[in-house]
Motif scaffolding. Structure first.
Motif, PDB file in Angstrom:
ATOM      1  N   TYR A  30       0.805   3.815  -6.672  1.00  0.00           N
ATOM      2  CA  TYR A  30      -0.224   4.519  -5.885  1.00  0.00           C
ATOM      3  C   TYR A  30      -1.402   4.935  -6.771  1.00  0.00           C
TER       4      TYR A  30
ATOM      5  N   SER B 162      10.440   7.750  -5.958  1.00  0.00           N
ATOM      6  CA  SER B 162       9.093   8.251  -5.698  1.00  0.00           C
ATOM      7  C   SER B 162       8.163   8.085  -6.898  1.00  0.00           C
TER       8      SER B 162
ATOM      9  N   LEU C  99       0.845  -1.194   0.000  1.00  0.00           N
ATOM     10  CA  LEU C  99       0.000   0.000   0.000  1.00  0.00           C
ATOM     11  C   LEU C  99       0.881   1.244   0.000  1.00  0.00           C
ATOM     12  N   GLN C 100       0.707   2.098  -0.985  1.00  0.00           N
ATOM     13  CA  GLN C 100       1.501   3.323  -1.102  1.00  0.00           C
ATOM     14  C   GLN C 100       0.728   4.500  -0.511  1.00  0.00           C
ATOM     15  N   LYS C 101       1.420   5.292   0.284  1.00  0.00           N
ATOM     16  CA  LYS C 101       0.816   6.471   0.894  1.00  0.00           C
ATOM     17  C   LYS C 101       1.500   7.730   0.373  1.00  0.00           C
ATOM     18  N   PRO C 102       0.740   8.843   0.216  1.00  0.00           N
ATOM     19  CA  PRO C 102       1.332  10.092  -0.305  1.00  0.00           C
ATOM     20  C   PRO C 102       2.539  10.549   0.507  1.00  0.00           C
TER      21      PRO C 102
ATOM     22  N   GLN D 239      -3.407   1.904  -7.989  1.00  0.00           N
ATOM     23  CA  GLN D 239      -4.171   1.345  -6.871  1.00  0.00           C
ATOM     24  C   GLN D 239      -5.411   2.173  -6.583  1.00  0.00           C
ATOM     25  N   ASN D 240      -5.241   3.487  -6.544  1.00  0.00           N
ATOM     26  CA  ASN D 240      -6.340   4.364  -6.161  1.00  0.00           C
ATOM     27  C   ASN D 240      -7.393   4.516  -7.247  1.00  0.00           C
TER      28      ASN D 240
ATOM     29  N   LYS E 108      -1.534  14.114  -6.022  1.00  0.00           N
ATOM     30  CA  LYS E 108      -1.911  13.390  -4.805  1.00  0.00           C
ATOM     31  C   LYS E 108      -0.721  12.747  -4.103  1.00  0.00           C
ATOM     32  N   TYR E 109       0.165  12.153  -4.884  1.00  0.00           N
ATOM     33  CA  TYR E 109       1.272  11.427  -4.262  1.00  0.00           C
ATOM     34  C   TYR E 109       2.450  12.346  -3.928  1.00  0.00           C
TER      35      TYR E 109
ATOM     36  N   ARG F 172       6.900   4.447  -7.166  1.00  0.00           N
ATOM     37  CA  ARG F 172       5.895   4.223  -6.122  1.00  0.00           C
ATOM     38  C   ARG F 172       4.624   5.028  -6.421  1.00  0.00           C
ATOM     39  N   GLY F 173       4.802   6.229  -6.949  1.00  0.00           N
ATOM     40  CA  GLY F 173       3.648   7.056  -7.294  1.00  0.00           C
ATOM     41  C   GLY F 173       2.785   6.429  -8.371  1.00  0.00           C
TER      42      GLY F 173
END
Length: 430
Positions: free
Chosen positions: A121, A114, A100-103, A124-125, A186-187, A117-118
């Motif tokens: 993210y 980044s 799970l990737q978080k901002p 996923q979203n 967002k990220y 991963r972004g």
């Protein structure tokens, strides 16, 4: 393979087979797979001749890609792991697509990892199911990163397209524009509009891409001075100069860029309230130009300048589109230079060094127009130059800027101080 929307090569086709072979060989080395399994995402850098700083306000902009960019060679992982190496940065990135990737909360933590991963993210979203990762090698053009050519968007899109490819996801260019915007907004926490990903994903070789950033629609403007057969043979009568300042830094969340975006929104809010439209979204595109003319006197000085840039730039975009369609490069260039002046005086971006470089370009032989590229606080300036004067103009700019800023010039690789470029194609998987 042609670009999304039907672009397709020409004399300025990029990447070359030699560039592709280098990337493929590196992926073979790090993955142990055969060369025939390696795919490559080619994501070109973009320029924006007209439409500076107005995409985040829903404005209309023009764009084209160039024959330089980011290459991401990759094969599918046997599992959900992503393993990446870079031609510009040391180390190996490893993580899983089901992590799970978080901002990112602190912009100082943004690095080359980044963007990968972004991309996970964003997918996923948006509800995409990721089961496979990639083993990949990404390479840009040394000296062109952080340069105002949308390199961050090119990297983000490259990761998106590679992950989509190995997971058999069918994602349209329009949807990828929104996915890349999610990476940036967002990220990473940057207030970027859709200009960069739209240009990278939608552009066609030899055409000017005209984009409405409010409606997310686009069209292609044909350069009518040449026949279509001449365009396909790469006979456009101009080149693009990219002149690099030597100023490089990241674009953090609280940078001058985000400040300008906020000021534009504040100007829009004040004008909409004054006209009884306070319920409309606070972007300048929602302000009727007649209302702006009638109410601009209510704006504070800095907000008035931002609004003046927006409304004058919107007019320049329309005039520039029409000039391009007529094949009038001289008027097109004059509008580009006027955009550059408004960026300095009204949008108040640029540094002493960037302004020096802009002014040097305007004096170079055969240059028809020039302006900052990207946010304008660092990086490079672009110019449109007559084809027969391109090399002389490049030599002039190299010499004059080195006189003005010898220390900064010493930091730029010699072969990257001024580039002579051609229009390119859109992003694609090869």
């Amino acid at each position: 393979m042609v670009a999304p929307g039907g672009g397709g090569g020409g004399a300025a086709s990029w990447p070359s087979e030699g560039e592709l072979d280098v990337v493929r060989a590196k992926v073979v080395e790090i993955s142990g797979r055969g060369a025939g399994e390696v795919r490559v995402v080619a994501c070109p850098y973009r320029i924006c001749p007209l439409g500076a700083h107005i995409d985040h306000q829903g404005g209309t902009v023009t764009a084209m890609t160039i024959n330089y960019g980011v290459l991401l060679g990759f094969v599918a992982s046997d599992d959900a792991e992503i393993s990446l190496q870079s031609g510009q940065f040391e180390g190996v990135i490893r993580f899983r697509v089901d992590d799970l990737q978080k901002p990112i909360e602190n912009p100082e933590n943004i690095n080359w990892e980044s963007y990968a991963r972004g991309a996970v993210y964003a997918l996923q979203n948006f509800g995409y199911d990721l089961k496979k990762g990639i083993i990949g090698y990404i390479s840009g053009v040394k000296g062109l990163d952080s340069s105002g050519l949308s390199s961050s968007a090119a990297v983000g899109i490259a990761y998106l397209m590679a992950l989509e490819n190995v997971n058999d996801l069918v994602v349209s260019p329009v949807d990828n524009i929104q996915l890349d915007k999610s990476i940036e907004n967002k990220y990473l926490g940057l207030e970027n509009g859709i200009l960069d990903p739209s240009a990278i994903l939608l552009s066609r070789y030899g055409y000017l891409t005209f984009m409405d950033c409010k409606t997310a629609t686009h069209s292609y403007v044909y350069f009518s001075a040449l026949s279509k057969s001449q365009q396909c043979q790469g006979e456009l009568p101009f080149k693009i100069l990219l002149a690099f300042s030597g100023l490089q830094h990241n674009l953090p969340k609280k940078s001058g860029y985000n400040t300008r975006v906020f000021e534009c929104k504040e100007a829009a809010r004040a004008l909409l309230c004054a006209s009884g439209c306070e319920d409309a979204s606070s972007i300048l595109r929602n302000v009727n130009p007649a209302i702006y003319e009638a109410q601009k006197c209510i704006l504070e000085e800095n907000l008035a300048r931002r609004a003046e840039h927006y409304f004058s730039e919107m007019k320049r975009v329309v005039k520039g589109r029409d000039a391009w369609a007529r094949g009038d490069l001289r008027e097109f260039g004059q509008l580009i230079s006027a955009s550059g002046r408004s960026s300095i005086l009204n949008y108040e971006c640029g540094s002493k060094e960037m302004i020096q470089l802009y002014e040097i370009l305007l004096k170079a032989p055969g240059v028809l127009g020039a302006r900052f590229s990207g946010a304008g606080f660092r990086g490079c300036c672009l110019a449109v130059v007559e084809i027969g004067h391109a090399e002389a103009a490049a030599a002039f700019v190299r010499a004059e800027y080195e006189k003005a800023q010898p220390e900064l010039v010493s930091k730029i690789p010699p072969g990257r101080r001024v580039l002579v470029c051609e229009p390119g194609d859109g992003a694609r998987v090869i």
